[in-house]
Design a protein around this motif. Structure first.
Motif, PDB file in Angstrom:
ATOM      1  N   GLY B 247      -3.926 -15.617   1.573  1.00 47.66           N
ATOM      2  CA  GLY B 247      -3.710 -15.770   0.128  1.00 47.66           C
ATOM      3  C   GLY B 247      -3.794 -14.469  -0.638  1.00 47.66           C
ATOM      4  N   LEU B 248      -4.299 -13.400   0.005  1.00 52.76           N
ATOM      5  CA  LEU B 248      -4.326 -12.099  -0.662  1.00 52.76           C
ATOM      6  C   LEU B 248      -2.971 -11.401  -0.563  1.00 52.76           C
ATOM      7  CD1 LEU B 248      -7.792 -10.651   0.453  1.00 52.76           C
ATOM      8  CD2 LEU B 248      -7.240 -11.881  -1.643  1.00 52.76           C
ATOM      9  N   ARG B 249      -2.145 -11.807   0.407  1.00 55.42           N
ATOM     10  CA  ARG B 249      -0.828 -11.206   0.615  1.00 55.42           C
ATOM     11  C   ARG B 249      -0.922  -9.688   0.766  1.00 55.42           C
ATOM     12  NH1 ARG B 249       0.962 -13.589   2.873  1.00 55.42           N
ATOM     13  NH2 ARG B 249       3.184 -13.351   2.615  1.00 55.42           N
ATOM     14  N   VAL B 250      -1.619  -9.230   1.791  1.00 51.12           N
ATOM     15  CA  VAL B 250      -1.673  -7.794   2.067  1.00 51.12           C
ATOM     16  C   VAL B 250      -1.261  -7.549   3.521  1.00 51.12           C
ATOM     17  CG1 VAL B 250      -3.084  -5.691   2.101  1.00 51.12           C
ATOM     18  CG2 VAL B 250      -3.476  -7.414   0.333  1.00 51.12           C
ATOM     19  N   GLY B 251      -0.189  -6.825   3.681  1.00 51.35           N
ATOM     20  CA  GLY B 251       0.299  -6.417   4.985  1.00 51.35           C
ATOM     21  C   GLY B 251       0.686  -4.950   4.927  1.00 51.35           C
ATOM     22  N   TYR B 252       1.312  -4.447   6.000  1.00 53.32           N
ATOM     23  CA  TYR B 252       1.701  -3.044   6.005  1.00 53.32           C
ATOM     24  C   TYR B 252       2.821  -2.795   7.008  1.00 53.32           C
ATOM     25  CZ  TYR B 252      -1.881  -3.388   9.667  1.00 53.32           C
ATOM     26  OH  TYR B 252      -2.636  -3.819  10.733  1.00 53.32           O
ATOM     27  N   ILE B 253       3.567  -1.727   6.750  1.00 50.47           N
ATOM     28  CA  ILE B 253       4.585  -1.214   7.674  1.00 50.47           C
ATOM     29  C   ILE B 253       4.170   0.182   8.071  1.00 50.47           C
ATOM     30  CG2 ILE B 253       7.016  -0.696   8.060  1.00 50.47           C
ATOM     31  CD1 ILE B 253       7.755  -2.190   5.607  1.00 50.47           C
ATOM     32  N   ILE B 254       4.158   0.430   9.375  1.00 54.10           N
ATOM     33  CA  ILE B 254       3.983   1.797   9.875  1.00 54.10           C
ATOM     34  C   ILE B 254       5.351   2.242  10.390  1.00 54.10           C
ATOM     35  CG2 ILE B 254       2.785   3.279  11.531  1.00 54.10           C
ATOM     36  CD1 ILE B 254       0.554   1.118  11.616  1.00 54.10           C
ATOM     37  N   ALA B 255       5.869   3.328   9.835  1.00 55.02           N
ATOM     38  CA  ALA B 255       7.219   3.775  10.199  1.00 55.02           C
ATOM     39  C   ALA B 255       7.277   5.303  10.155  1.00 55.02           C
ATOM     40  CB  ALA B 255       8.243   3.191   9.240  1.00 55.02           C
ATOM     41  N   PRO B 256       8.192   5.895  10.913  1.00 58.54           N
ATOM     42  CA  PRO B 256       8.398   7.345  10.782  1.00 58.54           C
ATOM     43  C   PRO B 256       8.691   7.700   9.325  1.00 58.54           C
ATOM     44  CG  PRO B 256       9.602   6.494  12.680  1.00 58.54           C
ATOM     45  CD  PRO B 256       9.079   5.306  11.928  1.00 58.54           C
ATOM     46  N   GLU B 257       8.273   8.886   8.886  1.00 59.96           N
ATOM     47  CA  GLU B 257       8.339   9.246   7.465  1.00 59.96           C
ATOM     48  C   GLU B 257       9.726   9.090   6.841  1.00 59.96           C
ATOM     49  OE1 GLU B 257       6.269  10.827   9.470  1.00 59.96           O
ATOM     50  OE2 GLU B 257       4.379  11.190   8.400  1.00 59.96           O
ATOM     51  N   ASP B 258      10.790   9.409   7.586  1.00 60.71           N
ATOM     52  CA  ASP B 258      12.141   9.286   7.020  1.00 60.71           C
ATOM     53  C   ASP B 258      12.410   7.864   6.554  1.00 60.71           C
ATOM     54  OD1 ASP B 258      12.678  11.873   7.556  1.00 60.71           O
ATOM     55  OD2 ASP B 258      14.381  11.506   8.899  1.00 60.71           O
ATOM     56  N   LEU B 259      12.134   6.915   7.433  1.00 59.12           N
ATOM     57  CA  LEU B 259      12.365   5.516   7.082  1.00 59.12           C
ATOM     58  C   LEU B 259      11.335   5.061   6.044  1.00 59.12           C
ATOM     59  CD1 LEU B 259      14.072   2.987   7.635  1.00 59.12           C
ATOM     60  CD2 LEU B 259      12.370   2.315   9.333  1.00 59.12           C
ATOM     61  N   HIS B 260      10.089   5.491   6.216  1.00 60.10           N
ATOM     62  CA  HIS B 260       9.030   5.162   5.254  1.00 60.10           C
ATOM     63  C   HIS B 260       9.473   5.478   3.827  1.00 60.10           C
ATOM     64  CE1 HIS B 260       4.994   5.163   3.392  1.00 60.10           C
ATOM     65  NE2 HIS B 260       5.346   6.315   2.856  1.00 60.10           N
ATOM     66  N   PHE B 261      10.070   6.652   3.655  1.00 57.51           N
ATOM     67  CA  PHE B 261      10.468   7.096   2.323  1.00 57.51           C
ATOM     68  C   PHE B 261      11.503   6.139   1.721  1.00 57.51           C
ATOM     69  CE2 PHE B 261      13.028   9.929  -0.452  1.00 57.51           C
ATOM     70  CZ  PHE B 261      12.051  10.191  -1.396  1.00 57.51           C
ATOM     71  N   LYS B 262      12.454   5.689   2.530  1.00 61.13           N
ATOM     72  CA  LYS B 262      13.460   4.732   2.041  1.00 61.13           C
ATOM     73  C   LYS B 262      12.822   3.377   1.739  1.00 61.13           C
ATOM     74  CE  LYS B 262      17.401   6.736   1.624  1.00 61.13           C
ATOM     75  NZ  LYS B 262      18.106   6.731   0.323  1.00 61.13           N
TER      76      LYS B 262
END
Lengths: 399, 399
Positions: B247-262
Motif C-alpha cells: 500500500g506504500l507503492r514503493v519500488g525501484y529500477i536499477i539500470a545503466p546510467e544512460d537508460l536511467h536518465f531516460k
C-alpha cells in the motif's frame, strides 16, 4: 572511454517518443537553485509554512493504529472510496451533481495528464493548448506525440471566440487552466467561462479544466468552475498539492463515467493505484472541514507574498517592463521590452544568485523570448525586494 | 436512454491504445472475492500479518516530527537519495558494484513496467516474454503496442538455448521473472541464470529482471540475481511491496546510467516523483537492518502456508492433476487434464465461494486453458483445505 567500456555499455534502441524526450528547463534550473544563497523565483513549490504537519502526523498515527491493513495493503485502482465521495460532494455545488463514480484518485495531478494522454492522444492527434501553457502538461502529453495547436489568448486568458471550426478540427482534447494559470497567473473571466462551457457542450472532444490553484484566490471569491457549468462535458483535474502538501502526491480526475472507466484501466496498468496510506491521510485530514479554516490562511499568506512581489516590481522595474496583477495563485508573468531574451537573462541572473523561469518553454510552438515567470510564495519579502532589484538592474543594462 | 441523454454523453474519440485496453480478468475476479464468504486463492496480495505496522507508525511519526518539510514538499524525480543509496548498497554483493546513480525510485514496481514501455517500446516493437508471464506486465507494455514474442519455457522456467537469433531479432527488451515467477512459482536454476546473463552481455537490448519475490525463498538460500552476473546489461526491478507493504507503492529500477536518465525524464512527465513521505517511511524502517529480522519471519509464514497448500492438493486432487512445489514466493501453478477450461471452472468455483486465477490471461498469445494459479499466503490452513476440496470435487466431476 576505451573500447571495452563502449562494449560494456550498449546503446539500446529507444522508442521514438523517448528519443524526443528532453529534460525541462525548469528542472535544470532547480538544480542550481538548490544552493542556499540563490533567491529563487523559479520554483512552483508551495510554501512549506502552509503544510499542516501536525494534523498529518495525528492522521497518520490514527490510521496506522486503527486500520493498518487498509493503509498498507493493495487497494482499488479507482482510489479510496471515502475520499472519492468527499471529492464528489465538494464539487456538487450550484446545479451540478458530481458522483463518486466519476472520481479517480491519481498520483498527483501530473499523473492525470499522463492518463489523459494515454487514453485520448494518438501520434499526430491535434491537442488544443493555451498560449502559453503549463510546461508539465506539454511534457506529459508529448509522450503520446500529439500535434499541438495553440489557442488564441489575450491578457484575460483564452479567447473562446477564437475556437473556430478550422482551429479545433479533429482535436482530441482542449487543455485549459482557468484559475491563476501557470505560467501567466491569469484568471479567466466569468463570461469567457460561460462561453467555453457552451463550446464544451457541443464539442466532440473533452475540455480539460486543470485547477490546482482554484482555492488560492486571495479575496476568497472563486469564480464558478467549467465543471459546474457543464458537468457532463468537462474533465476536471484537482489536487491536494497546493492546499495541503505536494509531497503526498494526491490528486484526482472528475470525468464522465465512460471516460472514467478507460482512465481506470489505464491507471491500473500504470501504477495499480495511488498509495493507500497517503490517500487515507488526506481523507483523515480533510473529512471534518479542516480546509475551511486552512485554505483562508494559505490565501492570506500568498496574498501578502504577492503584494510584496508587486511592490518590489513597481519600485524597481524600469519603463518598458510590464506585468499582471494576479488575483490568486503563485505566479506573476513579466513582459520585457522586445529583444531581451530571458533565457540569456537567466544566465546572468543565476551568476548573481537570482533565479526565475524564462517564458519560452511554456509555448507549444512559436516561443516568445521576452517573457518570464516569477513565483513568489517561498521567498521572504526582504529577499523578494533584493532579488527583484538584482533583476531590474540586469534588465536596465540591456535596454 | 433517450435522445437527450445520448446528446449529454458524447462518445469522445479515444487513442488506438485505449480502444485496445481491456480490464484484467484478475480485476473482475477480485470484485467477487471481496465477499467475505469467498475463499480466495486469486489475489496476489501479501499476508497482512506480515506488515510491520508498528514500525511504520513509529517511522511516520519521527519523520513528520523531525523533518515535515522534507516529507511533504515536492522532491527529486530520481527519488529520496538515502533510499537510493540503501538500494545500491544492498545490491552491491559479490563482484557487482551498484551505484546510487543507477537507482530510480518508482511508484511500485508496476510503474517501472510502464516507464520501460514508454522508453523502449514503439508500436510493433518485438518484446520477448516468458510463456506464461505476469499479466500486469502484459497490460503495462501493451499500452505501447508491442509485438509480443513468447520465449520457450519448460518446468524449470525460461530455456536460454531457445533464444535464437531468429526469435530475438529486433527485440526492444526481454522480460523475465527468475525468482518464484508469477504465475508459475518457478525459480530459474543457476546454470540457466548464467546462460541468460551471458546472453544479456551480447544482446543489443536490455534483459529486464523483475524480482518482487526474490527475498521470499523459503530456505533463505537465494540464487544470485542476473544483475549480479552482468551488472551493466541487466535492468533490475525491485519492490518493497512483498517484504514491507504494497500500500506504500514503493519500488525501484536499477539500470545503466544512460537508460536511467531516460527513465527519469519519462517519470518526470508521468507523476513528477513517488510520494516523498512514503519513500522516507520505507527508508526509516529499513535503514538499520530491520529487513534482516523481518524477512525470515515472512519466509517462515509463507513456507508454512505453501506447505498447507501442497498438503491439501496432495490429499484432494484426483489423478491427472499436477502442480509444482515452489521453493519460495506466493504461487502454485496447477495443470488440469487437457480439455478442462479453467475459465469455466472458475464460474462454477465462484458459485461455491472459491476463487482462483485461470491461466489463460498470463499467455501473451496461444493461451493454455487447462492451467490455473493458486495463491496461498492470505488464506488460513483450514480454509485452504476447504477451498482445495471444493475445487477437487469440481474437477473430478469434469474428468
Amino acid at each position: 572511454m576505451d573500447q571495452s567500456d563502449l562494449k560494456a555499455a550498449p546503446a539500446w534502441q529507444l522508442s521514438e517518443r523517448a528519443i524526443k524526450l528532453t529534460s525541462s528547463a525548469i528542472r535544470e534550473i532547480l538544480k542550481v537553485t538548490e544552493r542556499p544563497e540563490v533567491i529563487s523565483f523559479a520554483g512552483g513549490l508551495p510554501a512549506p509554512a502552509s503544510f499542516p504537519a501536525e494534523e498529518m502526523r495525528a492522521a497518520a498515527d490514527r490510521i496506522l493504529r486503527d486500520n493498518p491493513t487498509g493503509a498498507l495493503q493493495y487497494s482499488a485502482t479507482e482510489g479510496y472510496l471515502p475520499l472519492r465521495e468527499w471529492v464528489a460532494e465538494r464539487y456538487s455545488v450550484g446545479g451540478a451533481k458530481i458522483r463518486a463514480s466519476q472520481v479517480l484518485i491519481t498520483t498527483g495531478s501530473q499523473q492525470a495528464l499522463d492518463l489523459l494522454g494515454k487514453v485520448l492522444v494518438s501520434p499526430g492527434s491535434p491537442v488544443l493548448v493555451e498560449t502559453p501553457t503549463y510546461l508539465g502538461a506539454l511534457q506529459s502529453f508529448s509522450l503520446y506525440e500529439p500535434n499541438y495547436v495553440q489557442m488564441p489568448t489575450d491578457d484575460l486568458g483564452l479567447v473562446p471566440e477564437g475556437l473556430t471550426p478550422e482551429l479545433t478540427a479533429g482535436a482530441r482534447l482542449l487543455y485549459a487552466i482557468p484559475n491563476f494559470q501557470n505560467p501567466t497567473g491569469r484568471r479567466l473571466p466569468l463570461e469567457r467561462r460561460q462561453a467555453l462551457a457552451r463550446f464544451a457542450q457541443s464539442a466532440p472532444f473533452p475540455v480539460v479544466e486543470d485547477d490546482p490553484y482554484g482555492a488560492l484566490d486571495y479575496a476568497g471569491q472563486p469564480l464558478p468552475t467549467l465543471l459546474s457549468m457543464a458537468p457532463e462535458h468537462i474533465v476536471h483535474l484537482g489536487s491536494f498539492s497546493k492546499v495541503l502538501a505536494p509531497g503526498l502526491r494526491v490528486g484526482y480526475i472528475i470525468a464522465p463515467e465512460d471516460l472514467h472507466f478507460k482512465l481506470v484501466q489505464a491507471k491500473q496498468a500504470t501504477d495499480l493505484h495511488t498509495p493507500s496510506f497517503t490517500q487515507r491521510i488526506v481523507h483523515e485530514v480533510v473529512k471534518d472541514g479542516f480546509l475551511d479554516t486552512h485554505i483562508p490562511k494559505v490565501r492570506a499568506l500568498y496574498r501578502d507574498q504577492c503584494a510584496a512581489m508587486l511592490d518590489a516590481l513597481a519600485r524597481n522595474m524600469p519603463e518598458g517592463v510590464s506585468w499582471n496583477r494576479p488575483e490568486g495563485g503563485m505566479f506573476v508573468w513579466v513582459t520585457l521590452p522586445e529583444g531581451i531574451d530571458t533565457m540569456k537573462l537567466l544566465e546572468q541572473a543565476v551568476a548573481q544568485n537570482v533565479a526565475f523561469v524564462p517564458g519560452a518553454p511554456f509555448f507549444a510552438s512559436e516561443p516568445q523570448h521576452n517573457k518570464l515567470r516569477l513565483s513568489f510564495v517561498t521567498v521572504s519579502p526582504a529577499k523578494i525586494e533584493e532579488g527583484v532589484a538584482t533583476l531590474a538592474k540586469l534588465i536596465r543594462a540591456r535596454i
